[in-house]
Design an enzyme around this catalytic site. Structure first.
Site, mmCIF file in Angstrom:
data_model
loop_
_atom_site.group_PDB
_atom_site.id
_atom_site.type_symbol
_atom_site.label_atom_id
_atom_site.label_comp_id
_atom_site.label_asym_id
_atom_site.label_seq_id
_atom_site.Cartn_x
_atom_site.Cartn_y
_atom_site.Cartn_z
ATOM 1 C CG HIS A 1 -46.090 -63.151 10.007
ATOM 2 N ND1 HIS A 1 -46.112 -61.770 9.941
ATOM 3 C CD2 HIS A 1 -46.857 -63.485 11.086
ATOM 4 C CE1 HIS A 1 -46.836 -61.298 10.957
ATOM 5 N NE2 HIS A 1 -47.304 -62.311 11.654
ATOM 6 C CG HIS A 2 -48.448 -59.123 5.009
ATOM 7 N ND1 HIS A 2 -47.517 -58.488 4.203
ATOM 8 C CD2 HIS A 2 -49.654 -58.898 4.411
ATOM 9 C CE1 HIS A 2 -48.126 -57.905 3.193
ATOM 10 N NE2 HIS A 2 -49.414 -58.147 3.283
ATOM 11 C CB ALA A 3 -43.714 -59.442 9.795
#
Length: 488
Positions: free
Chosen positions: A138-140
């Site tokens: 996930h890019h988070a």
């Protein structure tokens, strides 16, 4: 616990029924390992288990704060490898288009937020005695550089797995209850206010350089006003060039449907162009993308008269911030010479455009994207980010940019996963409202491995764009031969 920054939280906040912020690596491997045995699910799980203590983002579980009074936090939780690491076999011929179709579908699936935000799939049934491993993050939790750090931790430089120092039993963090998270969030409010005050001057005086909002009405006026009324504010030398992206069919609100095209370009030929034109690899890469886009759009009778604009991610991570994960990234907006018919001129034009973009990027605050997000209170953050993206993709406005182009350098030496040789490593990136086309390149050994991620409703022919990239490289190489003959 670790509080997400506003930039990390942005990638969670933008997700809805159409948009996911997953970034993935599709690693193509020899099916047989150096010991003659096939790569199995058990071997892959053992690899993750052995190195999990070196991979914090694979242990992080996101915990929301009630009422959104603060950004979410990461909790170092438990990891069920039976849930996160899975396997399946391709149906059909097992060729690259078949693989790409399945991977596009998997990459577009949202991840379970009650678990750490990653998944891995061992994919059997590929032609040519190959298997694949899709690692979905996930890019988070990661950007391009920190995602590469995770991959390099999993891979080895020889078939023999390097020795990993074992650690004592890890102490997992328990997930606080809602009241506990609310109290922690309220305690964080003063820090949020200080962050907003600290971000105000650098963010407002460079607001027109924030790629996600640069096309919104009034942004240039706010930037100019802030510069005039701020001591030591931004100054510009010479006329200010306002880059305006033309509208194309793939600059609209995206659907949930994804498609992926995989293509490889030989690195020695790219380096040959680099040397012949006195350019950088990135200059050549962007020029190849510009030429391919020109050819592809011309064939569809959709080429705008104006130049397309590319959003180019740039790492702003310092040496001291390595292995800290999360997002340390900025963006450059680069004009693409899609209006230029001469291939040689396209490379020279990209060289000039990228130099100007780098100069402008160097003149702005290093953490501009995070500082701009810090201006928005967490309680309003999610709705505000989704509204901004909807406005930026409105047909009434010009898009912020037309296409995302990202070039990630990778290893030039052979890599192995659990003893299986890596044959290729394709990036699978994300798209957002207003930009339904993402071209990401990853260099490995003597190849550029390219993943073209698109909204399949807006871009139903990404395979033709992939072929246009191959053709553009061939064209540029053919033009080198007469020039070399003249010099002799």
């Amino acid at each position: 616990m670790r509080r997400l920054t506003s930039l990390d939280a942005f990638f969670l906040a933008t997700e809805d029924e159409r948009t996911v912020a997953n970034v993935s690596a599709l690693v193509i491997l020899e099916r047989k390992r150096a010991n003659g045995r096939r790569l199995t699910l058990h071997a892959v799980k053992s690899l993750f288990a052995e190195r999990l203590h070196l991979l914090p983002p694979l242990r992080w579980q996101v915990v929301e704060v009630p009422f959104g009074v603060a950004h979410p936090s990461w909790v170092d939780g438990t990891v069920d490898l039976d849930f996160h690491v899975r396997e399946f076999a391709l149906a059909g011929p097992g060729d690259d288009p078949c693989l790409a179709e399945q991977v596009a579908s998997l990459a577009a699936e949202p991840m379970n937020r009650s678990r750490p935000l990653w998944e891995a799939y061992l994919i059997h049934g590929l032609s040519g005695d190959r298997v694949a491993l899709l690692i979905k993050l996930h890019h988070a939790a990661v950007d391009g550089v920190s995602g590469g750090e995770i991959l390099s931790t999993l891979l080895d430089e020889s078939p023999e797995r390097r020795e990993i120092t074992p650690v004592a039993a890890r102490q997992t963090e328990s997930v606080p209850n809602r009241l506990g998270m609310l109290l922690r969030g309220l305690a964080d409010v003063p820090r949020q206010g200080l962050a907003a005050v600290g971000a105000a001057r650098p963010a407002l005086t460079h607001l027109d350089k924030v790629a996600t909002i640069r096309s919104l009405p009034g942004i240039s006026e706010i930037t100019g006003l802030a510069g005039r009324f701020t001591i030591g504010g931004r100054t510009e030398s010479g006329p200010i060039q306002r880059l305006v992206a033309p509208r194309t069919a793939f600059n609209a609100r995206i659907t949930p449907n994804r498609s992926l095209a995989l293509v490889r370009l030989p690195m020695p030929e790219v380096l040959q162009l680099k040397e012949a034109h006195g350019a950088t690899v990135n200059d050549v890469v962007v020029a190849l993308c510009a030429g391919a886009l020109r050819t592809w759009l011309t064939a569809k009778a959709e080429l705008p008269k104006e130049r397309l604009l590319a959003m180019v991610p740039v790492s702003v991570r310092t040496a001291s911030e390595r292995a800290t994960f999360g997002n340390k990234v900025g963006t450059m907006v680069v004009p693409l010479p899609t209006d230029e018919a001469d291939p040689v001129t396209r490379i020279r034009s990209c060289r000039i455009s990228l130099l100007k973009a780098k100069e402008q990027h160097a003149a702005q605050p290093r953490n501009l994207m995070q500082q701009a997000n810090d201006l928005v209170p967490p309680v309003l953050f999610g709705p505000a980010m989704r509204t901004v993206l909807r406005l930026a993709s409105s047909r009434v406005l010009n898009p912020a940019a037309n296409v995302i182009i990202s070039n990630v350098p990778g290893p030039r030496t052979p890599q192995y996963l659990a003893g299986a040789r890596v044959l290729a490593n394709y990036p699978v990136s994300t798209i957002v409202d207003g930009m339904a086309l993402n071209i990401t390149l990853f260099s490995y050994l003597d190849s550029l491995d390219i993943g073209i991620t698109v909204d399949s409703e807006q871009v139903p022919d990404s395979d033709l764009l992939a072929q246009a990239l191959v053709n553009e490289l061939d064209l540029q190489l053919r033009l080198l031969k007469p020039a070399a003959a003249k010099r002799r």
